[in-house]
Write a protein that holds these residues in place. Sequence first.
Motif, PDB file in Angstrom:
ATOM      1  N   PHE A  35     -53.773 -15.517  48.979  1.00 17.17           N
ATOM      2  CA  PHE A  35     -53.071 -15.858  50.218  1.00 17.17           C
ATOM      3  C   PHE A  35     -51.829 -16.709  49.956  1.00 17.17           C
ATOM      4  O   PHE A  35     -50.870 -16.640  50.708  1.00 17.17           O
ATOM      5  CB  PHE A  35     -54.025 -16.558  51.192  1.00 17.17           C
ATOM      6  CG  PHE A  35     -55.033 -15.625  51.823  1.00 17.17           C
ATOM      7  CD1 PHE A  35     -55.111 -14.288  51.450  1.00 17.17           C
ATOM      8  CD2 PHE A  35     -55.905 -16.078  52.812  1.00 17.17           C
ATOM      9  CE1 PHE A  35     -56.035 -13.425  52.023  1.00 17.17           C
ATOM     10  CE2 PHE A  35     -56.831 -15.211  53.403  1.00 17.17           C
ATOM     11  CZ  PHE A  35     -56.901 -13.891  52.997  1.00 17.17           C
ATOM     12  N   ALA A  36     -51.858 -17.498  48.885  1.00 18.59           N
ATOM     13  CA  ALA A  36     -50.644 -18.266  48.546  1.00 18.59           C
ATOM     14  C   ALA A  36     -49.526 -17.283  48.222  1.00 18.59           C
ATOM     15  O   ALA A  36     -48.399 -17.407  48.696  1.00 18.59           O
ATOM     16  CB  ALA A  36     -50.913 -19.185  47.366  1.00 18.59           C
ATOM     17  N   GLU A  37     -49.876 -16.251  47.445  1.00 14.81           N
ATOM     18  CA  GLU A  37     -48.849 -15.279  47.055  1.00 14.81           C
ATOM     19  C   GLU A  37     -48.370 -14.473  48.260  1.00 14.81           C
ATOM     20  O   GLU A  37     -47.200 -14.112  48.372  1.00 14.81           O
ATOM     21  CB  GLU A  37     -49.420 -14.367  45.962  1.00 14.81           C
ATOM     22  CG  GLU A  37     -48.385 -13.648  45.145  1.00 14.81           C
ATOM     23  CD  GLU A  37     -48.150 -12.236  45.609  1.00 14.81           C
ATOM     24  OE1 GLU A  37     -47.102 -11.689  45.256  1.00 14.81           O
ATOM     25  OE2 GLU A  37     -48.995 -11.680  46.356  1.00 14.81           O
ATOM     26  N   ALA A  38     -49.303 -14.196  49.188  1.00 11.46           N
ATOM     27  CA  ALA A  38     -48.941 -13.404  50.377  1.00 11.46           C
ATOM     28  C   ALA A  38     -48.223 -14.256  51.433  1.00 11.46           C
ATOM     29  O   ALA A  38     -47.761 -13.731  52.441  1.00 11.46           O
ATOM     30  CB  ALA A  38     -50.208 -12.788  50.985  1.00 11.46           C
TER      31      ALA A  38
ATOM     32  N   LEU B 211     -50.942 -18.999  53.596  1.00  8.28           N
ATOM     33  CA  LEU B 211     -51.632 -20.288  53.664  1.00  8.28           C
ATOM     34  C   LEU B 211     -51.088 -21.192  54.753  1.00  8.28           C
ATOM     35  O   LEU B 211     -51.821 -21.931  55.370  1.00  8.28           O
ATOM     36  CB  LEU B 211     -51.605 -20.993  52.313  1.00  8.28           C
ATOM     37  CG  LEU B 211     -52.589 -20.412  51.296  1.00  8.28           C
ATOM     38  CD1 LEU B 211     -52.652 -21.267  50.062  1.00  8.28           C
ATOM     39  CD2 LEU B 211     -53.984 -20.240  51.880  1.00  8.28           C
ATOM     40  N   SER B 212     -49.798 -21.121  54.998  1.00  9.28           N
ATOM     41  CA  SER B 212     -49.292 -21.866  56.146  1.00  9.28           C
ATOM     42  C   SER B 212     -48.614 -20.855  57.057  1.00  9.28           C
ATOM     43  O   SER B 212     -47.836 -20.026  56.596  1.00  9.28           O
ATOM     44  CB  SER B 212     -48.292 -22.923  55.705  1.00  9.28           C
ATOM     45  OG  SER B 212     -47.319 -22.317  54.894  1.00  9.28           O
TER      46      SER B 212
ATOM     47  N   ALA C 288     -57.824 -23.451  56.258  1.00 14.36           N
ATOM     48  CA  ALA C 288     -58.120 -23.602  57.678  1.00 14.36           C
ATOM     49  C   ALA C 288     -56.960 -23.110  58.530  1.00 14.36           C
ATOM     50  O   ALA C 288     -57.138 -22.800  59.693  1.00 14.36           O
ATOM     51  CB  ALA C 288     -58.412 -25.053  57.993  1.00 14.36           C
ATOM     52  N   ARG C 289     -55.770 -23.054  57.949  1.00 13.50           N
ATOM     53  CA  ARG C 289     -54.602 -22.660  58.729  1.00 13.50           C
ATOM     54  C   ARG C 289     -54.452 -21.143  58.866  1.00 13.50           C
ATOM     55  O   ARG C 289     -53.589 -20.671  59.583  1.00 13.50           O
ATOM     56  CB  ARG C 289     -53.340 -23.258  58.115  1.00 13.50           C
ATOM     57  CG  ARG C 289     -53.107 -24.679  58.586  1.00 13.50           C
ATOM     58  CD  ARG C 289     -51.809 -25.207  58.086  1.00 13.50           C
ATOM     59  NE  ARG C 289     -52.011 -25.981  56.887  1.00 13.50           N
ATOM     60  CZ  ARG C 289     -51.208 -25.965  55.851  1.00 13.50           C
ATOM     61  NH1 ARG C 289     -50.167 -25.192  55.837  1.00 13.50           N
ATOM     62  NH2 ARG C 289     -51.451 -26.715  54.808  1.00 13.50           N
ATOM     63  N   ILE C 290     -55.282 -20.390  58.184  1.00 17.08           N
ATOM     64  CA  ILE C 290     -55.166 -18.933  58.265  1.00 17.08           C
ATOM     65  C   ILE C 290     -55.461 -18.465  59.689  1.00 17.08           C
ATOM     66  O   ILE C 290     -56.314 -19.001  60.365  1.00 17.08           O
ATOM     67  CB  ILE C 290     -56.148 -18.275  57.278  1.00 17.08           C
ATOM     68  CG1 ILE C 290     -55.636 -18.487  55.880  1.00 17.08           C
ATOM     69  CG2 ILE C 290     -56.304 -16.793  57.546  1.00 17.08           C
ATOM     70  CD1 ILE C 290     -56.627 -18.131  54.843  1.00 17.08           C
TER      71      ILE C 290
END
Length: 327
Positions: free
Chosen positions: A310-313, A316-317, A5-7
């Motif tokens: 997205f975690a790797e990029a 996520l936050s 949701a934070r994207i």
Amino acid sequence: MGPLARIGAVGAGRVVFITGKGGVGKTTITAALGLASAAAGNRTLVVETAADGSLAGLFHLSKLDSKPRRIDEHLAAVAVDPQHLVRDYFSRLLKLPFLANRLLESASFRALTNAAPGIAEFLLLEHLSTWVDASFWHRRQRFDLVFVDGPATGHMRKLLRVPRQMLNLVIAGPLRHSALHLEALLTNPERCLVVPVSVAEELAVEETLETWAVLRQELLLPVGRPILNRVFPRRFSRSEVQKIVEQEDGGPLFEAARYAVAMQQESERHARTLRRGTGKAPALVPEFFSGIPGAEELCRCGRQLLEELFAEAGWLSAPRTKKSHAN
Ligand SMILES: Nc1ncnc2c1ncn2[C@@H]1O[C@H](COP(=O)(O)OP(=O)(O)OP(=O)(O)O)[C@@H](O)[C@H]1O
Ligand SMILES: [Mg+2]
């Protein structure tokens, strides 16, 4: 709400290009990522560039329009035809539509626009950027995340190389301004991600690694974890595998088990090659054994992928930079 949701909290939208050899699953993965992103509440656009209708088909539509069409609360889909963009551009430039049409019908002019200048690619990138740029002047709808079902690798490299080429060719004026703007978007790891998709086959993996080198090392683009699609699951323990492999002439069931083991081992071997070549562990997508999955299964698969990519990029936050507060 989950972390997804934070994207979109950087103040402007983000663009994800999905690329890979023909038939590896780009369209399927674009649809899965789009569904998952929208389900997490991000205003999401999926873009078809191939004009083959396959992305539309995954949403049970016969075709997509040139304007974003709403599919769900947070999800829209659009088809972009670069040749139409070229036609529009010259119509505006020449102010006389009949002249633009005549020009574009001429084989020599088409050959010119298809070859050297990359005008179609440039216009395509500009068009995409207006969906993610928070600009007062753009009256078009803006999205948090735009997933581009990109062309196969060769063409994708041409597409993503275009702003840099323009910068080498054009020393001043609005074209240079646009090229600078696009270059800044494409090379910004907070806003752009290129995702190479492969399957566990020699040629596809080789092509992925070649593309990786060009996009990452030559063009300095933010290339994410590769995706290895159609991975066979690990169904048997080590000792069971041993028995299956050693069993001679065990009938059709053993044949099927041997095939499953061989495919699973191939997936692992190619995953290791991708990891060695890119320095990033590939995100794995399983083989869907029951044909093309429905929206629910696609969305579930997309959610897992989104989190891994997205975690790797670092998406996520939202990064707390001055820029993100300013926007
Ligand atoms: N994980 C999977 N399991 C089973 N089938 C899959 C999987 N991923 C994709 N497919 C199937 O493989 C075929 C090719 O997939 P898709 O159209 O997504 O590939 P593509 O890379 O977009 O192809 P193209 O280069 O032609 O645009 C389709 O029939 C699709 O249903
Ligand atoms: Mg496709």
